[in-house]
Design a protein around this motif. Structure first.
Motif, PDB file in Angstrom:
ATOM      1  N   ILE A  90       0.939  -1.162  -0.121  1.00 35.66           N
ATOM      2  CA  ILE A  90      -0.625   0.058   0.309  1.00 35.66           C
ATOM      3  C   ILE A  90       1.058   1.248  -0.165  1.00 35.66           C
ATOM      4  O   ILE A  90       0.894   1.814  -0.889  1.00 35.66           O
ATOM      5  CB  ILE A  90      -0.497   0.243   1.832  1.00 35.66           C
ATOM      6  CG1 ILE A  90      -1.796  -1.114   1.198  1.00 35.66           C
ATOM      7  CG2 ILE A  90      -1.459   1.791   1.500  1.00 35.66           C
ATOM      8  CD1 ILE A  90      -2.653  -1.178   2.608  1.00 35.66           C
ATOM      9  N   GLY A  91       2.044   1.087   0.697  1.00 38.99           N
ATOM     10  CA  GLY A  91       2.903   2.182   0.623  1.00 38.99           C
ATOM     11  C   GLY A  91       3.468   2.116  -0.498  1.00 38.99           C
ATOM     12  O   GLY A  91       3.826   3.578  -0.881  1.00 38.99           O
ATOM     13  N   LEU A 194       4.319   0.733   6.100  1.00 41.13           N
ATOM     14  CA  LEU A 194       3.662   1.215   5.333  1.00 41.13           C
ATOM     15  C   LEU A 194       4.946   2.011   4.749  1.00 41.13           C
ATOM     16  O   LEU A 194       5.427   2.275   3.876  1.00 41.13           O
ATOM     17  CB  LEU A 194       2.514   2.418   5.613  1.00 41.13           C
ATOM     18  CG  LEU A 194       2.194   3.092   4.894  1.00 41.13           C
ATOM     19  CD1 LEU A 194       0.801   2.405   3.827  1.00 41.13           C
ATOM     20  CD2 LEU A 194       1.119   3.623   5.933  1.00 41.13           C
ATOM     21  N   LEU A 195       5.298   2.697   5.853  1.00 40.76           N
ATOM     22  CA  LEU A 195       6.426   4.110   5.645  1.00 40.76           C
ATOM     23  C   LEU A 195       7.589   2.981   4.742  1.00 40.76           C
ATOM     24  O   LEU A 195       8.638   3.895   4.075  1.00 40.76           O
ATOM     25  CB  LEU A 195       7.182   4.651   6.917  1.00 40.76           C
ATOM     26  CG  LEU A 195       7.575   6.107   7.273  1.00 40.76           C
ATOM     27  CD1 LEU A 195       6.241   6.887   6.402  1.00 40.76           C
ATOM     28  CD2 LEU A 195       8.850   6.644   8.946  1.00 40.76           C
ATOM     29  N   ARG A 196       8.037   1.683   5.223  1.00 39.07           N
ATOM     30  CA  ARG A 196       8.782   1.107   4.809  1.00 39.07           C
ATOM     31  C   ARG A 196       8.410   1.044   3.078  1.00 39.07           C
ATOM     32  O   ARG A 196       9.719   0.961   2.119  1.00 39.07           O
ATOM     33  CB  ARG A 196       9.002  -0.553   4.922  1.00 39.07           C
ATOM     34  CG  ARG A 196       9.872  -0.809   6.290  1.00 39.07           C
ATOM     35  CD  ARG A 196      10.207  -2.300   6.100  1.00 39.07           C
ATOM     36  NE  ARG A 196      10.475  -3.149   5.618  1.00 39.07           N
ATOM     37  CZ  ARG A 196      10.443  -3.468   4.871  1.00 39.07           C
ATOM     38  NH1 ARG A 196       9.190  -4.414   4.550  1.00 39.07           N
ATOM     39  NH2 ARG A 196      10.957  -3.979   3.336  1.00 39.07           N
ATOM     40  N   GLY A 197       7.250   0.465   2.826  1.00 39.80           N
ATOM     41  CA  GLY A 197       6.886   1.016   1.261  1.00 39.80           C
ATOM     42  C   GLY A 197       7.158   2.377   0.549  1.00 39.80           C
ATOM     43  O   GLY A 197       7.366   1.851  -0.098  1.00 39.80           O
ATOM     44  N   ILE A 198       6.756   3.286   0.798  1.00 37.69           N
ATOM     45  CA  ILE A 198       6.817   4.594   0.364  1.00 37.69           C
ATOM     46  C   ILE A 198       8.674   4.687   0.116  1.00 37.69           C
ATOM     47  O   ILE A 198       8.745   5.490  -0.438  1.00 37.69           O
ATOM     48  CB  ILE A 198       6.365   5.524   1.686  1.00 37.69           C
ATOM     49  CG1 ILE A 198       4.997   5.021   2.051  1.00 37.69           C
ATOM     50  CG2 ILE A 198       6.887   7.406   0.828  1.00 37.69           C
ATOM     51  CD1 ILE A 198       4.037   6.739   2.791  1.00 37.69           C
ATOM     52  N   GLY A 199       9.562   4.440   1.731  1.00 42.71           N
ATOM     53  CA  GLY A 199      10.543   4.225   0.878  1.00 42.71           C
ATOM     54  C   GLY A 199      11.518   4.078  -0.075  1.00 42.71           C
ATOM     55  O   GLY A 199      12.005   4.654  -0.555  1.00 42.71           O
ATOM     56  N   GLU A 200      10.882   2.575  -0.387  1.00 42.95           N
ATOM     57  CA  GLU A 200      11.568   1.719  -1.106  1.00 42.95           C
ATOM     58  C   GLU A 200      10.969   2.230  -2.504  1.00 42.95           C
ATOM     59  O   GLU A 200      11.801   1.333  -3.603  1.00 42.95           O
ATOM     60  CB  GLU A 200      11.718  -0.066  -0.722  1.00 42.95           C
ATOM     61  CG  GLU A 200      11.430  -0.743  -1.895  1.00 42.95           C
ATOM     62  CD  GLU A 200      10.902  -0.993  -3.107  1.00 42.95           C
ATOM     63  OE1 GLU A 200      11.460  -2.046  -3.631  1.00 42.95           O
ATOM     64  OE2 GLU A 200       9.911  -0.634  -3.014  1.00 42.95           O
ATOM     65  N   THR A 201      10.036   3.383  -2.834  1.00 46.51           N
ATOM     66  CA  THR A 201       9.318   2.834  -4.117  1.00 46.51           C
ATOM     67  C   THR A 201      10.772   3.416  -4.918  1.00 46.51           C
ATOM     68  O   THR A 201      10.437   3.016  -6.352  1.00 46.51           O
ATOM     69  CB  THR A 201       8.320   4.171  -4.228  1.00 46.51           C
ATOM     70  OG1 THR A 201       7.369   3.508  -2.652  1.00 46.51           O
ATOM     71  CG2 THR A 201       7.642   4.652  -5.169  1.00 46.51           C
ATOM     72  N   PRO A 202      11.302   4.347  -4.181  1.00 48.10           N
ATOM     73  CA  PRO A 202      11.848   5.196  -6.187  1.00 48.10           C
ATOM     74  C   PRO A 202      13.194   4.451  -6.371  1.00 48.10           C
ATOM     75  O   PRO A 202      13.830   4.350  -7.155  1.00 48.10           O
ATOM     76  CB  PRO A 202      12.545   6.512  -5.104  1.00 48.10           C
ATOM     77  CG  PRO A 202      12.132   6.226  -3.656  1.00 48.10           C
ATOM     78  CD  PRO A 202      11.311   5.677  -3.763  1.00 48.10           C
ATOM     79  N   ARG A 595       0.802  -6.110  -7.856  1.00 50.73           N
ATOM     80  CA  ARG A 595       0.028  -4.962  -6.418  1.00 50.73           C
ATOM     81  C   ARG A 595      -1.227  -5.267  -5.418  1.00 50.73           C
ATOM     82  O   ARG A 595      -0.922  -5.674  -4.187  1.00 50.73           O
ATOM     83  CB  ARG A 595       1.662  -4.157  -5.717  1.00 50.73           C
ATOM     84  CG  ARG A 595       2.873  -3.964  -6.335  1.00 50.73           C
ATOM     85  CD  ARG A 595       3.787  -2.295  -6.786  1.00 50.73           C
ATOM     86  NE  ARG A 595       4.484  -2.308  -6.297  1.00 50.73           N
ATOM     87  CZ  ARG A 595       5.652  -2.903  -5.388  1.00 50.73           C
ATOM     88  NH1 ARG A 595       5.535  -3.410  -4.214  1.00 50.73           N
ATOM     89  NH2 ARG A 595       6.965  -2.660  -5.749  1.00 50.73           N
ATOM     90  N   VAL A 596      -1.952  -4.908  -5.941  1.00 50.03           N
ATOM     91  CA  VAL A 596      -3.013  -4.334  -5.769  1.00 50.03           C
ATOM     92  C   VAL A 596      -4.321  -5.549  -5.687  1.00 50.03           C
ATOM     93  O   VAL A 596      -4.351  -5.643  -4.528  1.00 50.03           O
ATOM     94  CB  VAL A 596      -4.010  -3.465  -6.858  1.00 50.03           C
ATOM     95  CG1 VAL A 596      -5.285  -3.374  -6.549  1.00 50.03           C
ATOM     96  CG2 VAL A 596      -2.789  -2.300  -6.580  1.00 50.03           C
TER      97      VAL A 596
END
Length: 710
Positions: A90-91, A194-202, A595-596
Motif C-alpha cells: 500500500i505504501g 507502510l513507511l518502508r513501502g514508501i521509502g523503497e519506491t524510488p 501489487r493491488v
C-alpha cells in the motif's frame, strides 16, 4: 576500468556535467579520460545501488521471518498479521506514480538517498512498540515462577490460597487492564511497514534507469544482473538474522533470563523480533549515505551519444541545457501523452496474450505470496519446529534454490535461443511441474499432537470432533480451573494437557523450567490406578514427524527451483507480445495489478483461512480473543496447501490459454504484421537481433519484492 583517487574526489564534488566536446578534433587522451571517468562513476553508483538492494531485501525478508513472533507478541490473529504484511504494498502504491514521473526529472541519486532514510525510519518505527508496551507476559501458573508462596495447581478450595497472593494476582490483572491499550501497538508496526513501502519506491525505477542512462550499452545488462544477484543474497541474510533473533528472548536485556519458564520450543515463546529491525534500520541508513554525494548526471558513454536506442529518460525528459522553449514543449508533450493514454490503454487491453498472461500472473502471485508469507507458521505448527530453525532452513535452503532457478531460466533461454512460443511452453511447464510437486506435500504432514480435551479425550486416544471439545472431565471436576488458560504440560502418558490445573495436578516441585507436577489425576490410563506426574511444556510431535519434515524440505526446495525457472521466460513472453512503444506502460500496468490484486489481499485471506483451523485461542488479560495457541494440523495442511494449489491450478489454465492464442496467431499473416512492428499478438520466430535488443530490457525489469517471493 579504475580511476585515481584524485579523479574520484573531483567526481563526487561536482553535480553537473562537464561540457563534452563532440567535434571530430577530440584527442585520444581526452576521450580516454572521459571514458575512464564515466566507467568509474557508474561503478560507484552500481556498488551503492547493490548495497541498497541488499538492505531493502534484508529488511523485507526479515519481516517475513517475524510474522509468527509479531502475532504472538501483540496477541493478534493471522488475518490481522496479513494486513500488516500487505501495508508495504500500500505504501509503495501511494507514491509510485509521483516518483516514477517527477523522480526522473529531479536529482535521482538524492531521491534514492531520501528513500533510504524513510525506509530506515519505517524499520525503526516497527521496533518501537517493544520499548513502550511493557514486558511480555505469557500464561504461567504462579507455582512455576520463582516465588516464596507454594500453590497447588488444582485449587480445590480457593481458601487454600493465601489472601495476599490472590490480591497480588488480581492487582496484576487490573494493572494489565489499565495498560491494555498497549495491545494496539501493532498499529505502529503497520505504519512502519507502510513507511518502508514508501521509502523503497524510488530505489528500483530510478536506480535501474540511472544505470541504463549512463552505462555502456553492452554492459547495462551485466550491471543490472549484478544488482539483482545482490538482491537475492539479501533475503538469505534476512532469514538468518531472523533465525538468530528468534533464539533470544523477547525481553533480553530487560529481565532476568533465569526467571523465564518457557523455552524456544514453547508455543508462547517470542524471540527478540525487534532487534533485527534495529539492525536493518542501521544498514538502510548506511546504504543511503553514498547517494547524497553522487552527481545528478554522469558523462554519457561515447557509444550512446548518437545512439538511436535512447533510454526512457532521454526520450521523455527534456534536458535543461537543450531547452530553449521548455514550457511550450513540455506542455505539448504532456498534452500529446494525455491524448494518447486511452488509445494506448485500449490497445494494451485489446491484446489477448497480454490480458491472459496478466490474469495468470495475478492468480499465480496470489498463490505464491500467500504461501511464502505463512510458510514459517506452517512449518512451526505442522512439524513442531522452532521459529529459529524454521527461518534458518528457509534462508539457507529455499532462497538459494529460487536464485538458482531464476538464473537457470535465463540461461536456458539464452543458450537455446528460445522464442516467444518456447518461452510460453517453458513458463507453463515450470508452473505445471512445480504445482504437481506441491501436491505431494499433502502426504507429508504430521498428525495432531495429543492434547487432552482438544484432539483426544481424557484417559484415552479417541479423537475429538470439533463439537466435542471438552476441557473438563471427571478427573479434574474437583479443581477450580479456567478453560481460557494455556499453560501446557506434558504428562508421563505422552499426552499434552492445557494446564496443570486441568491435568488435576495436586502438587509441584521445583521452579521455572525445572518444575515437575505430581499427583495428577488426569495423567495416565484406566489400567493405571496410580496418579502420574508431568513436566512443564508441551509434548513433542510423533516419532514420524522429523522424517516427514526432512521429506518436506527436499520437495520444497525442488518445488521452489522448478517454479522459479519459469520467471524469466514469462517476462520475455510479456515483453515480446506488445508493441515496442507500449512496453513501459505495459510493465507499469502489470506491476500495479500484481501489487493491488495479489500483494495486498493474498496475505489477508490466507490469514483468514488459516484462522479457521485454530483449535485453542489464547485470551487477552481483560477478555477478548488473542493469538491462536494450537492449530488442527490436518485442517491447516489442507487449507494452506489446498488454497495454494487451487490458485496455482487456475493460473495454469490461463497459461494454457496463452499458449493456445500464441499457436493460433503463429500464421504467416501475423508474421507479416510482426515484421511491420504492429504486433497485436506475437510471432513465434525468434530473430537473433530481436533477442539481443530485448535481452537488456528484460534483465532490467524487476517485479515487486521478487527476492522474498519464494
Amino acid at each position: 576500468m579504475e580511476i585515481s583517487s584524485k579523479e574520484n574526489t573531483h567526481f563526487f564534488l561536482n553535480n553537473t556535467i562537464l561540457p563534452v566536446d563532440r567535434s571530430s578534433f577530440k584527442s585520444e587522451s581526452s576521450a580516454s579520460k572521459e571514458k575512464q571517468s564515466c566507467c568509474g562513476g557508474i561503478k560507484i553508483f552500481l556498488g551503492a545501488l547493490s548495497f541498497v538492494y541488499f538492505a531493502k531485501a534484508l529488511s523485507g525478508s526479515y519481516l517475513k521471518s517475524t510474522i509468527t513472533q509479531i502475532e504472538k507478541r501483540f496477541d493478534i490473529p493471522s488475518s490481522l498479521v496479513g494486513v500488516i504484511d500487505g501495508s508495504f504494498e500500500i505504501g509503495n502504491l501511494l507514491i509510485i506514480i509521483l516518483v516514477s514521473y517527477f523522480g526522473a526529472k529531479l536529482h535521482r541519486p538524492r531521491i534514492i538517498g531520501a528513500g533510504c532514510l524513510i525506509m530506515s525510519a519505517g524499520t525503526f518505527l516497527i521496533a518501537m512498540p517493544q520499548f513502550f508496551m511493557g514486558r511480555y507476559r505469557y500464561e504461567r501458573f504462579p507455582s512455576t515462577i520463582n516465588s516464596t508462596v507454594s500453590l497447588s495447581p488444582c485449587l480445590q478450595d480457593k481458601s487454600q490460597t493465601p489472601l495476599s497472593a490472590l490480591e497480588k494476582s488480581q492487582a496484576k490483572i487490573n494493572a494489565g487492564c489499565e495498560k491494555e491499550a498497549g495491545s494496539s501497538m501493532w498499529i505502529y508496526v503497520l505504519l512502519g511497514n507502510l513507511l518502508r513501502g514508501i521509502g523503497e519506491t524510488p530505489i528500483q525505477p530510478l536506480g535501474i534507469t540511472y544505470i541504463d542512462d549512463y552505462a555502456v550499452e553492452e554492459n547495462a545488462a551485466l550491471y543490472i544482473g549484478c544488482v539483482q544477484t545482490v538482491a537475492i543474497i539479501g533475503p538469505i541474510f534476512g532469514f538468518l538474522l531472523g533465525s538468530l533473533c528468534a533464539k533470544l528472548y523477547v525481553d533480553i536485556g530487560f529481565v532476568d533470563l533465569d526467571s523465564i519458564t518457557i523455552s524456544p520450543k514453547d508455543v508462547q515463546w517470542v524471540g527478540a523480533w525487534w532487534l533485527g529491525y534495529l539492525i536493518a534500520g542501521v544498514i538502510s541508513i548506511l546504504a543511503g549515505i553514498p547517494f547524497w554525494f553522487l552527481p545528478k548526471h554522469l558523462p554519457k558513454p561515447e557509444s550512446r551519444k548518437d545512439s538511436s536506442t535512447s533510454s526512457e529518460h532521454s526520450k521523455f525528459i527534456i534536458e535543461e541545457s537543450k531547452d530553449q522553449h521548455t514550457s511550450y514543449w513540455q506542455q505539448a508533450k504532456l498534452a500529446e501523452m494525455a491524448k494518447d493514454f486511452l488509445p494506448s490503454l485500449k490497445n494494451l487491453f485489446g491484446n489477448p496474450v497480454y490480458i491472459l498472461y496478466l490474469c495468470a500472473s495475478i492468480i499465480q502471485f496470489n498463490s505464491l505470496i500467500g504461501m511464502v508469507t505463512y510458510k514459517p507458521k506452517y512449518i512451526e505448527q505442522q512439524y513442531g519446529q522452532t521459529s529459529s530453525k524454521t527461518n534458518f532452513v528457509i534462508g539457507l535452503i529455499n532462497i538459494p534454490a529460487v536464485a538458482f532457478g531464476i538464473f537457470s531460466g535465463g540461461l536456458i533461454m539464452k543458450k537455446f535461443r528460445i522464442g516467444v512460443l518456447g518461452a510460453a511452453k517453458l513458463s507453463l511447464g515450470s508452473s505445471f511441474f512445480g504445482y504437481l510437486l506441491l501436491l505431494s506435500l499433502f502426504a507429508m504432514g504430521c498428525e495432531n499432537s495429543d492434547v487432552a480435551g482438544l484432539t483426544v479425550s481424557y484417559h484415552g486416544a479417541k479423537p475429538m470432533s470439533d463439537k466435542e471439545q471438552a476441557l473438563f472431565s471427571e478427573c479434574n471436576s474437583g479443581c477450580s480451573c479456567s478453560k481460557n488458560d494455556w499453560d501446557p504440560i506434558c504428562g508421563e502418558d505422552g499426552v499434552t494437557y492445557v494446564s496443570a490445573c486441568l491435568a488435576g495436578c495436586k502438587a509441584s516441585n521445583g521452579t521455572g523450567k525445572n518444575t515437575v507436577y505430581f499427583n495428577c489425576s488426569c495423567v495416565g490410563t484406566f489400567e493405571s490406578s496410580q496418579s502420574s506426574s508431568a513436566v512443564v511444556g508441551p509434548c513433542q510431535k510423533g516419532n514420524k514427524c522429523p522424517k516427514m519434515f526432512l521429506y518436506f524440505l527436499v520437495i520444497s526446495v525442488i518445488t521452489s527451483y522448478t517454479l522459479s525457472v519459469g520467471g524469466t521466460p514469462g517476462y520475455i513472453l510479456l515483453l515480446r507480445c506488445i508493441k515496442p512503444h507500449l512496453k513501459s506502460f505495459a510493465l507499469g500496468i502489470y506491476t500495479l495489478a500484481i501489487r493491488v490484486l495479489a500483494g495486498i489481499p493474498a496475505p489477508v485471506y490466507f490469514g483468514v483461512a488459516i484462522d479457521t483451523t485454530c483449535l485453542k485461542w489464547g485470551s487477552k488479560r481483560c477478555g477478548g480473543r488473542g493469538a491462536c495457541r494450537l492449530y488442527d494440523s490436518s485442517a491447516l495442511r489442507y487449507v494452506y496447501l489446498g488454497l495454494t494449489l487451487v490458485l496455482g491450478t487456475v493460473s495454469i489454465f490461463f497459461s494454457v490459454a496463452v499458449l493456445w492464442v500464441l499457436r493460433k496467431s503463429s500464421s504467416p499473416q501475423d508474421e507479416t504484421l510482426s515484421a511491420n512492428g504492429e504486433r497485436g499478438a506475437c510471432g513465434t520466430k525468434s530473430r537473433k537481433d530481436n533477442f539481443v535488443n530485448s535481452d537488456r530490457f528484460i534483465q532490467s525489469t524487476y517485479w515487486p519484492e521478487k527476492e522474498t517471493r519464494l
